[in-house]
Scaffold this active site. Sequence first.
Site, PDB file in Angstrom:
ATOM      1  N   TYR A  35       0.756  -1.137  -0.014  1.00 14.75           N
ATOM      2  CA  TYR A  35       0.114  -0.068  -0.017  1.00 14.75           C
ATOM      3  C   TYR A  35       1.094   1.169   0.090  1.00 14.75           C
ATOM      4  CZ  TYR A  35      -3.124   3.543   1.991  1.00 14.75           C
ATOM      5  OH  TYR A  35      -4.106   4.667   2.058  1.00 14.75           O
ATOM      6  N   TRP A  42      -5.259   1.469  10.523  1.00 11.95           N
ATOM      7  CA  TRP A  42      -5.490   1.415   8.931  1.00 11.95           C
ATOM      8  C   TRP A  42      -5.356   0.016   8.485  1.00 11.95           C
ATOM      9  CZ3 TRP A  42      -7.933   3.046   5.315  1.00 11.95           C
ATOM     10  CH2 TRP A  42      -7.772   2.710   3.946  1.00 11.95           C
ATOM     11  N   GLU A  73     -11.553   6.541   5.850  1.00 10.41           N
ATOM     12  CA  GLU A  73     -10.896   7.182   6.914  1.00 10.41           C
ATOM     13  C   GLU A  73     -11.837   7.127   8.220  1.00 10.41           C
ATOM     14  OE1 GLU A  73      -8.035   7.567   7.712  1.00 10.41           O
ATOM     15  OE2 GLU A  73      -7.094   7.334   5.671  1.00 10.41           O
TER      16      GLU A  73
END
Length: 221
Positions: free
Chosen positions: A36, A66, A58
Amino acid sequence: MPLPAQNGLSASAAESSGQQPVRCCWCQQSALLIDYHDHEWGQPVTDDRRLFEKICLEGFQSGLSWLTILRKRESFRQAFAGFDAQRVAAFGEPEVAQLLCNEAIVRHRGKIVATINNAGRALALQEEFGSLSAYFWRFEVELSGRPQDLTREYLQTLTQCPESLALARDLRQRGWQFVGPTTVYAFMQAMGLVNDHQHDCHVGQALRAPRLARQQQAGAS
């Protein structure tokens, strides 16, 4: 174009020669995070669907990591119609009830309802500005105003900036939910509105020069 590592080698060349390219410290715990980081985080994004997806995710991340959200991202995409804002805005109570039973996503009623609400607000922004991209990139952080050496220690202190405060304030005034300045700042970091890669990170180095050139050109026009 291959991304240069700290020693001038591309990431792939560095790894094939037995050397590890320098990366931001936060991605080291997982191969999924490394991928990522190398291919998404901080890359400038102008696609409306990706922008809408990220600001929604988010919001779901609030209070979580995350990595947790990233592992569930494909399930989120399936559950929320590929983050097509027009389709999500049409969700009603039956869809909310279905989502609350979906164990593959984060089952939080407030965040689910906020995503549906924010889809409608996103459509309003597209109507007003032509695209979400045109709206969000008005809040881009100028590279010239950032420290030259973004160290690990300094970056760990950053949770918001004047631009994220302004964007969060504007979004809330427009009826968006789950868009506090810290959430919005994480969105800006991920979508490339600010380059918060460590100064010695091979990805950050590749992004820095074209970003500065583009900002200088925009300032001169």
